[in-house]
Design a protein around this motif. Structure first.
Motif, short mmCIF file in Angstrom:
data_model
loop_
_atom_site.label_atom_id
_atom_site.label_comp_id
_atom_site.label_asym_id
_atom_site.label_seq_id
_atom_site.Cartn_x
_atom_site.Cartn_y
_atom_site.Cartn_z
N PRO A 194 -3.36 -1.71 -3.68
CA PRO A 194 -3.46 -2.19 -5.12
C PRO A 194 -4.52 -3.25 -5.13
N TRP B 112 -6.06 0.78 -8.27
CA TRP B 112 -5.79 1.15 -7.00
C TRP B 112 -7.16 1.70 -6.25
N ASN C 42 0.83 -1.24 -0.01
CA ASN C 42 0.00 -0.12 -0.14
C ASN C 42 0.88 1.30 0.08
#
Length: 173
Positions: A79, A84, A58
């Motif tokens: 992700p 995202w 992250n």
């Protein structure tokens, strides 16, 4: 990242003009750019400062504006298979201390996030803060409110934390 990709932000631009997070991937002698997230205002505006990764992949960073109070955010980008996803960890507003975090965030070994705001606080000259994840909710703790005198004013950069938990930073005035 582990693949050699570079990640960064643009203060402006992106599909909504509010800035974006991009990824540069090596492609032979060249680099390929991918915009991985666009800021629109409600979800943050004008990302700046550095980004950091956690062990799960992250990304964490700050925006100087936008969010519910229009005074900046701390965000997490995670992700996934379809791109995202953003989670706003904190939204700065007139009622909760600091405003306009432009220096990015850092993390300590416990996963707490640290940063600065260049405005707000009790005297209006900025703050140093810590975000703590407690029972699935991020809570802000203001470590210092700059008074604009002997302790300085308007921190524009982030901070560093040593192994003892001491926080170090600078102010612009």
């Amino acid at each position: 990242d582990a693949a050699g990709d570079l990640f960064g932000t643009t203060l402006f631009g992106g599909s909504a003009g509010g800035g974006c997070v991009f990824e540069l991937s090596p492609n032979g002698a060249n680099w390929t750019e991918s915009v991985i997230f666009n800021f629109t205002g409600k979800n943050g505006l004008e990302p700046g400062g550095s980004l950091i990764f956690d062990a799960a992949g992250n990304l964490y960073g700050t925006t100087a504006g936008g969010g519910v109070g229009a005074l900046g955010t701390v965000f997490e980008l995670s992700p996934g298979a379809s791109g995202w996803t953003e989670t706003l960890l904190h939204q700065f507003n007139k009622n909760n201390g600091g405003e306009t975090p432009i220096g990015g965030v850092i993390s300590d070994s416990a996963g707490n996030l640290y940063g600065t705001t260049d405005g707000g606080g009790t005297a209006g000259f900025g703050t140093a803060y810590k975000l703590i994840l407690s029972s699935g909710v991020w809570k802000i703790q203001y470590l210092h409110n700059f008074a604009g005198s002997a302790d300085g004013a308007i921190p524009l950069a982030g901070v560093v934390v040593d192994s003892a938990g001491d926080v170090f930073g600078t102010t612009s005035q």
